[in-house]
Design a protein around this motif. Structure first.
Motif, short mmCIF file in Angstrom:
data_model
loop_
_atom_site.label_atom_id
_atom_site.label_comp_id
_atom_site.label_asym_id
_atom_site.label_seq_id
_atom_site.Cartn_x
_atom_site.Cartn_y
_atom_site.Cartn_z
N THR A 110 -5.24 -10.31 -34.27
CA THR A 110 -6.39 -11.42 -33.71
C THR A 110 -7.65 -11.33 -34.81
O THR A 110 -7.67 -10.38 -35.71
N GLY A 111 -8.44 -12.07 -34.47
CA GLY A 111 -9.65 -12.22 -35.41
C GLY A 111 -10.54 -10.70 -35.44
O GLY A 111 -11.35 -10.54 -36.44
N ASP A 112 -10.38 -10.12 -34.25
CA ASP A 112 -11.32 -8.91 -34.02
C ASP A 112 -10.31 -7.36 -34.29
O ASP A 112 -10.52 -6.74 -33.81
N GLU A 113 -9.16 -7.83 -35.03
CA GLU A 113 -8.31 -6.70 -35.54
C GLU A 113 -7.64 -6.01 -34.44
O GLU A 113 -7.44 -4.90 -34.38
N ASN A 114 -7.14 -6.73 -33.26
CA ASN A 114 -6.45 -6.34 -32.30
C ASN A 114 -5.02 -6.85 -32.28
O ASN A 114 -4.91 -7.83 -33.27
N SER A 157 -7.76 -16.11 -36.05
CA SER A 157 -9.20 -16.75 -36.11
C SER A 157 -9.92 -16.55 -34.76
O SER A 157 -10.94 -16.95 -34.71
N GLN A 158 -9.05 -16.01 -33.83
CA GLN A 158 -9.67 -15.76 -32.37
C GLN A 158 -9.88 -14.43 -32.00
O GLN A 158 -9.23 -13.55 -32.45
N LYS A 159 -10.76 -14.26 -31.04
CA LYS A 159 -10.68 -12.64 -30.56
C LYS A 159 -9.84 -12.60 -29.16
O LYS A 159 -9.49 -13.59 -28.75
N ASP A 161 -9.98 -11.12 -26.69
CA ASP A 161 -10.19 -11.35 -25.10
C ASP A 161 -10.25 -12.94 -24.98
O ASP A 161 -9.81 -13.56 -23.59
#
Length: 336
Positions: A110-114, A157-159, A161
């Protein structure tokens, strides 16, 4: 005595009878002709469309029904399941009731590296047979790769959560729009009908459990917000109705008091006009009317005491008694 055919006796071994080759030739020609005639007709099913190739070049298209074509190699037909809606799965494969995960397609960042696992189904059909057959070597493989790349791009490009809670519908819409753009750019002949995500969730283990708790808390929050909004929608109209009723009642009281006040003013003005005409009479009348209201059961006697002396008149004793007089007579006798 046995009869022996001299012609048969004289024929060498392995030699065919006269005319046999001609019969075989005619038979082969007849079979070949039947095969050619049979190959000139073909049937297209309801869910199919057929591309007609003349000397290997696309020259037309036919729909459901029985059709004629020139025999091969002049013309040939390629049938495609064009009308039926087909599915391509991303992140898993399904064969009957058996589902096999494909982690190399499902796992993405994901965008927040998860890390998140996403399973999707692409529904499509063939909108242009010519493009489908000749513009891309393997259209279905191209669709699978394009869908996988598009999903990775959008989720990247999304988080996390947002992706696993409220963003599922938004991600689906963006993936579908990007896939439509790719199919149009490369003219694959494929029409994207719908994109549906089966699951968007973190990988299994403690991470999945933690995010499940977050999801449950978010759902509980949304439930409470919805309940509060429902309560608000119920109370506000009721409060507005009560306020409107109070305003209408106040307006009615206002009008009633104004009308009563106007009546009192009119009554006072009428009495004042009479007072101006004859003050003494009007004053005495007002006093008497007031006394009647204050002492409704009292007996009022008016006397003149202008000479300064106080007159005593036993008027109450002079008035006839309201009690009936007792009857006198002899007991048991007649009245006289």
């Amino acid at each position: 005595m046995d009869i022996i055919d001299l012609n048969t006796a004289r024929r060498p071994a392995g030699q065919l009878p006269p005319g046999m080759l001609r019969k075989i030739g005619w038979g082969a020609a007849a079979v070949l002709l039947l095969l050619i005639v049979y190959s000139c007709f073909y049937t297209v099913q309801e869910q199919e469309r057929a591309a007609i190739l003349t000397f290997g070049k696309y020259t037309g298209e036919s729909r459901a029904g029985l059709h004629f074509k020139w025999p091969y190699p002049i013309q040939q037909v390629v049938k495609v399941q064009a009308v039926r809606v087909q599915q391509t799965t991303i992140g898993y494969r399904q064969s009957g009731d058996t589902i096999t995960p494909v982690d190399e397609e499902a796992l993405m960042i994901t965008g927040d590296e998860n890390i998140v696992s996403a399973d999707a189904v692409i529904q499509w059909n063939v909108s242009n047979i010519r493009d489908y057959l000749y513009n891309v070597e393997n259209p279905e493989l191209f669709l699978r790769n394009a869908a996988s790349a598009t999903i990775r791009s959008v989720i990247g490009s999304q988080k996390l959560d947002y992706a696993i809670t409220d963003g599922k519908t938004d991600i689906q819409d963006k993936v579908r729009a990007n896939l439509l753009e790719l199919q149009d750019k490369y003219q694959t002949g494929i029409q994207i009908m719908d994109v549906k995500f089966q699951d968007i969730e973190p990988p299994g283990g403690q991470v999945e459990e933690a995010f499940r708790e977050v999801t449950n808390a978010r759902e509980e929050k949304n439930t409470k917000i919805n309940n509060a909004a429902k309560y608000e929608n119920e109370r506000i109209p009721k409060a507005r109705g009560e306020a409107q009723a109070l305003l209408e009642k106040a307006e009615a009281d206002k009008k009633s008091r104004i009308l009563n006040a106007e009546g009192d003013v009119a009554k006072f003005n009428a009495i004042y006009e009479q007072y101006k005409a004859s003050p003494d009479v009007t004053q005495s009348r007002l006093i008497l009317e007031t006394l009647e209201k204050i002492l409704p059961n009292a007996k009022i006697f008016i006397s003149d005491s202008k000479d300064g002396t106080v007159k005593y008149l036993p008027i109450t004793e002079l008035l006839p008694s309201s009690k009936p007089a007792p009857q006198q007579g002899n007991p048991g006798g007649s009245a006289k």
